[in-house]
Design an enzyme around this catalytic site. Sequence first.
Site, PDB file in Angstrom:
ATOM      1  CB  SER A   1      -8.904   0.621   2.042  1.00 43.74           C
ATOM      2  OG  SER A   1      -9.022   1.649   2.775  1.00 43.74           O
TER       3      SER A   1
ATOM      4  CE  LYS B   1     -10.744   4.403   2.559  1.00 39.16           C
ATOM      5  NZ  LYS B   1     -11.318   4.297   3.841  1.00 39.16           N
TER       6      LYS B   1
ATOM      7  CB  CYS C   1      -0.905   0.055   1.290  1.00 39.72           C
ATOM      8  SG  CYS C   1      -2.296   1.141   0.859  1.00 39.72           S
TER       9      CYS C   1
ATOM     10  NE  ARG D   1     -11.660   4.821  10.009  1.00 41.50           N
ATOM     11  CZ  ARG D   1     -10.540   4.243   9.027  1.00 41.50           C
ATOM     12  NH1 ARG D   1      -9.465   3.648   9.597  1.00 41.50           N
ATOM     13  NH2 ARG D   1     -10.366   4.479   7.879  1.00 41.50           N
TER      14      ARG D   1
ATOM     15  CD  GLU E   1      -2.647  -6.301   4.187  1.00 40.75           C
ATOM     16  OE1 GLU E   1      -2.869  -5.069   4.576  1.00 40.75           O
ATOM     17  OE2 GLU E   1      -2.342  -6.612   2.805  1.00 40.75           O
TER      18      GLU E   1
ATOM     19  CG  HIS F   1      -4.716  -2.844   2.124  1.00 43.06           C
ATOM     20  ND1 HIS F   1      -3.651  -2.985   2.982  1.00 43.06           N
ATOM     21  CD2 HIS F   1      -4.956  -1.856   1.652  1.00 43.06           C
ATOM     22  CE1 HIS F   1      -3.131  -1.720   3.114  1.00 43.06           C
ATOM     23  NE2 HIS F   1      -4.015  -1.071   2.497  1.00 43.06           N
TER      24      HIS F   1
END
Length: 310
Positions: free
Chosen positions: A192, A163, A142, A249, A237, A235
Site C-alpha cells: 500500500s 497507488k 515501508c 477510508r 504485518e 506490509h
Amino acid sequence: MPLNLKKNLPAIELLKKEHIFVMDSLRASEQDIRPLKVVILNLMPLKITTETDLIRLLSNTPLQVELDFMKIKEHTPKNTPIEHMQEFYKDFDEIRQSCYDGMIITGAPVEQMDFEDVTYWEEITRIFDWARTYVTSTLYICWAAQAGMYHFYGVPKYDLPAKMFGIFRHTMRESTLPIFRGFDDEFFVPHSCHTEVRREDILKVPELSLLSESEESGVYITMSRGGREFYITGHSEYSPYTLNDEYVRDKSKGLPIHIPHNYYRNDDPAQGPVVRWRGHANLLFANWLNYYVYQETPFNIEDIKNLGSL
C-alpha cells in the site's frame, strides 16, 4: 515462549482472544531467562492497531521477547489517546543509552513528501544512526525502508502513477539465506504505497543486497551489513482487514482508489478478503528473530556496542 509486555497494553486482551500467549512483565521476571530486548519505533497513525499486528507476529516463536515502544518527540499523534502514549511509549532520549537485540521501524503517512521536508527528519536520522551501534538487527518497514536506504546509501524514491495497492506475488533472489527458511518459491505480500525504490538504484550500491522482488510491485526486501539491517517495502504485518479499511477510508474521502489487487474473493468487497500472506509473514518475523537477532546478539546485551560495523 511468550512476549513480555507491559501490563494493560490493549494488544494483550485483543491477542488473548486469538489464543496467543502473552505475559506481563511481573510474571516474566520470575523466569530465569534473559529475554530478547526489542524496541519498536511506531510511526503509523493508528498506534494500537500497529502494535497488535506486530506483537501477533513476534509472538510466533519459542523465544521470549521484551518489547519497548518508542515515539518521535517532535510529532504528536492525532489518532491515539495521549494517555496511551504516555503510559506505553518512550522518547528517544529515555532509551538512547540502552542496547537492544532487535528494532523495528514502521512506515509513516509521509511518503509523498521529500525526506528532508518531514518535520521529524533530523530526529529520525539520529535514531537510524544510533541503531547501528546500539541494536543487533533492525527491520525498516515501508516508508522507513525508503528513508533508511536514502539516509545511508542515497537511494532515491519515485512517485508512482497510481497507488500500489493489494496483494502481490514475490520471488527470492537468494533463497538459501536464513531469512527465507521455510519459504515457498513464490509468496504473497500486501503493498500500500504511492512511491517506490527501484532495483537499478539498489544494484548500484555494493553494500546493498536485493533479496526479493515482484514483477508487479517491484523491490520487496533489501539487506545490508550482513543482516544487521533489512529494508522491507511491503506490509507483511497487515491483518486480514487492513487493506479493506484503507479502501473504505479512501473511497469515503473521494480519493482515487481502486479495489485492492488480488485481495477480495472474486474482486468483490462484499465477499471479504482471502488471506494469502499469513504464513510468509510469520516465517519472515520468526526467521529474523531467530537467525539475525537471537543467534547474532551477545549474551551480555551491553556487548552489542562492541559488535562493530559490518
